[in-house]
Every structure is written in structure tokens, then in C-alpha cells.
Write a protein that holds these residues in place. Structure first.
Motif, PDB file in Angstrom:
ATOM      1  N   ASP A  39      57.621  26.764  46.428  1.00 45.58           N
ATOM      2  CA  ASP A  39      57.217  27.004  47.822  1.00 45.58           C
ATOM      3  C   ASP A  39      56.043  27.975  47.848  1.00 45.58           C
ATOM      4  O   ASP A  39      56.212  29.199  47.905  1.00 45.58           O
ATOM      5  CB  ASP A  39      58.411  27.571  48.597  1.00 45.58           C
ATOM      6  N   GLY A  40      54.828  27.441  47.816  1.00 42.44           N
ATOM      7  CA  GLY A  40      53.630  28.266  47.797  1.00 42.44           C
ATOM      8  C   GLY A  40      53.464  29.100  49.047  1.00 42.44           C
ATOM      9  O   GLY A  40      52.996  30.240  48.978  1.00 42.44           O
ATOM     10  N   THR A  60      47.097  34.011  32.078  1.00 42.16           N
ATOM     11  CA  THR A  60      47.272  34.829  33.278  1.00 42.16           C
ATOM     12  C   THR A  60      46.609  34.157  34.476  1.00 42.16           C
ATOM     13  O   THR A  60      45.460  33.729  34.402  1.00 42.16           O
ATOM     14  CB  THR A  60      46.677  36.233  33.075  1.00 42.16           C
ATOM     15  N   GLN A  61      47.363  34.065  35.580  1.00 39.96           N
ATOM     16  CA  GLN A  61      46.881  33.448  36.806  1.00 39.96           C
ATOM     17  C   GLN A  61      46.929  34.440  37.969  1.00 39.96           C
ATOM     18  O   GLN A  61      47.785  35.317  38.014  1.00 39.96           O
ATOM     19  CB  GLN A  61      47.733  32.227  37.162  1.00 39.96           C
ATOM     20  N   THR A  62      46.024  34.270  38.908  1.00 41.29           N
ATOM     21  CA  THR A  62      45.956  35.119  40.090  1.00 41.29           C
ATOM     22  C   THR A  62      46.900  34.612  41.171  1.00 41.29           C
ATOM     23  O   THR A  62      47.484  33.524  41.063  1.00 41.29           O
ATOM     24  CB  THR A  62      44.536  35.132  40.663  1.00 41.29           C
ATOM     25  N   VAL A  67      49.903  30.407  44.126  1.00 44.57           N
ATOM     26  CA  VAL A  67      50.286  29.855  45.427  1.00 44.57           C
ATOM     27  C   VAL A  67      49.899  28.378  45.528  1.00 44.57           C
ATOM     28  O   VAL A  67      50.641  27.560  46.082  1.00 44.57           O
ATOM     29  CB  VAL A  67      49.625  30.666  46.567  1.00 44.57           C
ATOM     30  N   LYS A  68      48.752  28.037  44.963  1.00 46.99           N
ATOM     31  CA  LYS A  68      48.265  26.663  45.031  1.00 46.99           C
ATOM     32  C   LYS A  68      49.091  25.727  44.162  1.00 46.99           C
ATOM     33  O   LYS A  68      49.382  24.581  44.534  1.00 46.99           O
ATOM     34  CB  LYS A  68      46.795  26.618  44.598  1.00 46.99           C
ATOM     35  N   ASN A  69      49.468  26.198  42.968  1.00 43.53           N
ATOM     36  CA  ASN A  69      50.218  25.366  42.023  1.00 43.53           C
ATOM     37  C   ASN A  69      51.277  26.245  41.351  1.00 43.53           C
ATOM     38  O   ASN A  69      51.027  26.857  40.321  1.00 43.53           O
ATOM     39  CB  ASN A  69      49.283  24.760  40.987  1.00 43.53           C
TER      40      ASN A  69
END
Length: 267
Positions: A39-40, A60-62, A67-69
Motif C-alpha cells: 500500500d504505497g 538503497t531506495q528513497t 512508495v511507487k513500487n
């Protein structure tokens, strides 16, 4: 209907938890369920703008990317939580898999700022990636300019801690880590607590966890608690992404945790 993910409600050292403790745990449970449901929109409300997600491979992701994926969890299971004023963390450990979630209180709301996974080695390491024989960085100096007095004190404590580790000086090391200290590393087959780390020093062992040269760092100051995230390049082996939490206790800065994830995709 409650999520199928088993959720803990355990605040360390808390017989009757405060409203702040309960609020952080409520936010953490919502985070776990939002990730489970991918659930983004829900995550967007729960994540701090500085949020970073680091998986067990060191990717590492922001916040925007998560939120997108929405990524998948490395593990499901129970854990333990600590709160230090406006900074708190949740740690879940099962076998070789270790997960850290760090929370900060912004404008009266708890927001997730770190999600990090560590996969321990299946067997004892054959070597410990480190800082070389002289340990100039981080024992003597580091490439980071503190922004205020608190950060200067934390930097001093950090260098003293790494110097003690390099010298296998368990007595000094013991004064610089809190009783609840824990260390998890991709370079070790152990999940360390304070007595275990000190015992290894007394027997001249590093067991894969050693001081490593600092490349860059960022600190988030919450008064008597500081979140430190950093990137390291050891003398051999893969780079490391590290998260530490520092607290001021009885006038002294102490490290409460160190989660170290190897960055597999790095050259």
C-alpha cells in the motif's frame, strides 16, 4: 482483519509503556501492514522525507521509489523496540536475517526514517575487512564536518569507539556502548551483544566486524539521541552501508546499535 504478519508488542525495559512508546509501536505496526499489502499511499503517510530502504544486498531506495513500487520484506517475525525521546528503533532477528527500522518524531507524528536488512554469513568469516594497520580513518580522523556541538561529541565518541575496537580494548569499548548494544554485519556470522563483543576483543578476535574507513556520513540530531547513517570502504571486500544510533546517557555518548550491510552491486 489483522495482517498475517506476526507482530510483537515489546518495548525493552518497559513494564508500563508510555503513550509515546505506544504511538511509535502503532506506527510501526501500520508500516508492517502497509508493506505487506504493498500500500504505497499508506506508506507515503508513514515515511519521513529522508527515509531510506536498504535491502540485504545493499540496494538503497528513497521514499519516492518505495512508495511507487513497494519492496518485499526479507523476513516476518517478532522483535524488540527501544525509544529515546523523539528517536526510536525496532529490531527483528531470526537466524541469519536481521532487520532494523528506525523511527523519528516529526511535528508530533512518528515517521519511519530507516529500514535496513542484514544477512549474516552462514559460517565464520575467513577475514575481517577493516581500516588497515594504522586505522587513520576512522580512528584518528574522519571525512565529516560536524554541524553542531552534539555532532562533534558524537564524532569524538565514534573515533574513540573505533580506536578501542582496533586495539581490542574491551574495557574502553564497554564505556562507549550501551547495555542494549547490538551489532549485525554482512561480514560476520554472529549477532553481537555487548558482552559477546567484549569477549571477542579479550580473545583478540574481530569475527568480521572491524573499524572501516568512512566515506560519507549523515547525522540526525534529536537532543540526547542521534541517528547516524554512513558509507564505508574497507581495505578489502565490499563497501558497507551502516546505520548507528547514539544516545547520551549519564553525560556520555554511547552507541546502541550498528547494522552493517554489504553493498553487493558496488564494483
Amino acid at each position: 482483519m489483522r495482517s498475517v504478519i506476526a507482530y510483537y508488542i515489546l518495548i525493552a525495559g518497559c513494564a508500563v509503556c508510555s503513550a509515546e512508546d505506544a504511538a511509535m509501536l502503532h506506527a510501526d505496526e501500520a508500516f508492517v501492514e502497509a508493506v505487506h499489502r504493498a500500500d504505497g499511499a499508506a506508506l507515503d503517510r508513514l515515511l519521513d522525507n529522508d527515509f531510506k530502504w536498504t535491502d540485504f544486498e545493499g540496494k538503497t531506495q528513497t521514499k519516492a521509489a518505495v512508495v511507487k513500487n513497494v519492496p518485499k520484506f526479507a523476513m516476518k517475525g517478532s522483535g524488540i523496540a527501544y525509544t529515546y525521546g523523539e528517536l526510536g528503533d525496532v529490531q527483528a532477528n531470526s537466524g541469519r536475517t536481521h532487520v532494523l527500522r528506525v523511527w523519528v518524531k516529526r511535528s508530533g507524528e512518528w515517521k519511519a526514517i530507516v529500514y535496513q536488512e542484514v544477512m549474516s554469513l552462514a559460517a565464520p568469516p575467513s577475514f575481517a575487512p577493516g581500516a588497515g594497520k594504522d586505522c587513520e580513518n576512522p580512528c584518528q580522523t574522519i571525512p565529516y564536518q560536524p554541524k553542531n556541538a552534539t555532532e562533534r561529541q558524537v564524532v569524538t565518541a565514534y573515533s574513540k569507539l573505533e580506536t578501542a575496537a582496533m586495539a581490542h580494548n574491551s574495557a574502553v569499548f564497554g564505556t562507549l556502548v550501551a547495555g542494549e548494544f547490538v551489532a549485525a554485519s554482512s561480514n560476520s556470522n554472529k549477532l553481537y551483544d555487548k558482552p559477546g563483543r567484549m569477549d571477542d576483543f579479550d580473545h583478540a578476535k574481530m569475527a568480521g566486524v572491524a573499524p572501516t574507513p568512512l566515506v560519507s556520513a549523515r547525522m540526525f540530531d534529536f537532543g540526547d539521541a542521534v541517528l547516524m547513517t554512513s558509507e564505508h570502504k574497507p581495505d578489502r571486500g565490499k563497501p558497507l552501508h551502516v546505520t548507528r544510533v547514539w544516545i547520551k546517557r549519564n553525560g556520555n555518548w554511547m552507541e546502541t546499535l550498528s547494522y552493517q550491510t554489504s553493498v553487493d552491486a558496488a564494483p
